[in-house]
Design a protein around this motif. Sequence first.
Motif, mmCIF file in Angstrom:
data_model
loop_
_atom_site.group_PDB
_atom_site.id
_atom_site.type_symbol
_atom_site.label_atom_id
_atom_site.label_comp_id
_atom_site.label_asym_id
_atom_site.label_seq_id
_atom_site.Cartn_x
_atom_site.Cartn_y
_atom_site.Cartn_z
ATOM 1 N N GLU A 1 0.823 -1.208 0.000
ATOM 2 C CA GLU A 1 0.000 0.000 0.000
ATOM 3 C C GLU A 1 0.857 1.258 0.000
ATOM 4 O O GLU A 1 0.461 2.282 -0.571
ATOM 5 C CB GLU A 1 -0.957 -0.030 1.197
ATOM 6 C CG GLU A 1 -2.047 -1.097 1.024
ATOM 7 C CD GLU A 1 -3.078 -1.092 2.132
ATOM 8 O OE1 GLU A 1 -2.772 -0.586 3.240
ATOM 9 O OE2 GLU A 1 -4.198 -1.598 1.911
ATOM 10 N N ASP B 1 -12.612 -6.956 2.549
ATOM 11 C CA ASP B 1 -11.665 -6.052 3.199
ATOM 12 C C ASP B 1 -10.648 -6.818 4.046
ATOM 13 O O ASP B 1 -9.957 -6.217 4.867
ATOM 14 C CB ASP B 1 -12.427 -5.039 4.075
ATOM 15 C CG ASP B 1 -11.601 -3.811 4.377
ATOM 16 O OD1 ASP B 1 -10.850 -3.367 3.491
ATOM 17 O OD2 ASP B 1 -11.686 -3.314 5.519
ATOM 18 N N ARG C 1 -7.165 -7.215 0.161
ATOM 19 C CA ARG C 1 -6.483 -5.915 0.057
ATOM 20 C C ARG C 1 -5.133 -6.058 -0.645
ATOM 21 O O ARG C 1 -4.722 -5.173 -1.402
ATOM 22 C CB ARG C 1 -6.314 -5.313 1.452
ATOM 23 C CG ARG C 1 -7.608 -4.792 2.052
ATOM 24 C CD ARG C 1 -7.429 -4.396 3.500
ATOM 25 N NE ARG C 1 -6.497 -3.282 3.645
ATOM 26 C CZ ARG C 1 -6.053 -2.840 4.833
ATOM 27 N NH1 ARG C 1 -6.467 -3.423 5.950
ATOM 28 N NH2 ARG C 1 -5.213 -1.830 4.879
#
Length: 251
Positions: free
Chosen positions: A12, A171, A176
């Motif tokens: 991320e 989620d 993710r």
Amino acid sequence: MLPEEQELVRLEAEQAELEEQVTTAELALETLKVELVQFQYRYYQGPGRLYAELDSWDARIAMNEAGMHPNDVDVQLRAVAAEEQAKCSAEEAGIIKKSPPPPPEITQEAKQAFRRAAKLMHPDRATSDEERKRRNEIMAKVNIAYENGDQDAIEKLIIEFGQDPEAIQGDDIGSRMIKALRRIAQLRGRSVEIEKELAEAQKHELFELFVTVKESEAMGSDPIGDLIQEILKQISERKIQLELMNESVTY
């Protein structure tokens, strides 16, 4: 922190960095496009229109010469070429409208690609309002590509649909991670596309002229104004030349 959680944080973070890089590159590309359009308008409103007028006078002179030498093939060909050049210059300067391009050919392959896209991403296959919206947006792009006869664009949209991060539901860490990986791949691909678009824009003659004028103006020069004065001088010379030709024919 579990290993998979650490990997998710890394992915991320990489995604966020790439998004910033791509956003900056997109801004640079779009800014260049806008600046080139503005420069093109400015150029055609000034030197462009005057060049078109100059070419128009050259065409008149060439036609006069053709009338004076009806049996000279070279003179006749020069007259035709001069008329064609005058027409092209007028079209580029926006003085006359260009002929519309022929409609695109819709090939059988493009039709097949459209059918595959429609079966894969049709909004009726959505299971939520959010998914329906996503499908509507991408099908609108497919429709435009099909209307333009652009099979490659349809094929690309099919691939992108299958790799779309937004298609991943859930989620949890696994979902993710997959979503981040797809988004990273998407961003890297867009980064390459931007580099190609910038390179193509910078190859254009208009870009070279834009840079030259910009640099000259930064140094206090007025290259556009100087060019306008030079073209006006040439137009004046052509008018005198044509008048002298007409006088010689009269006498």
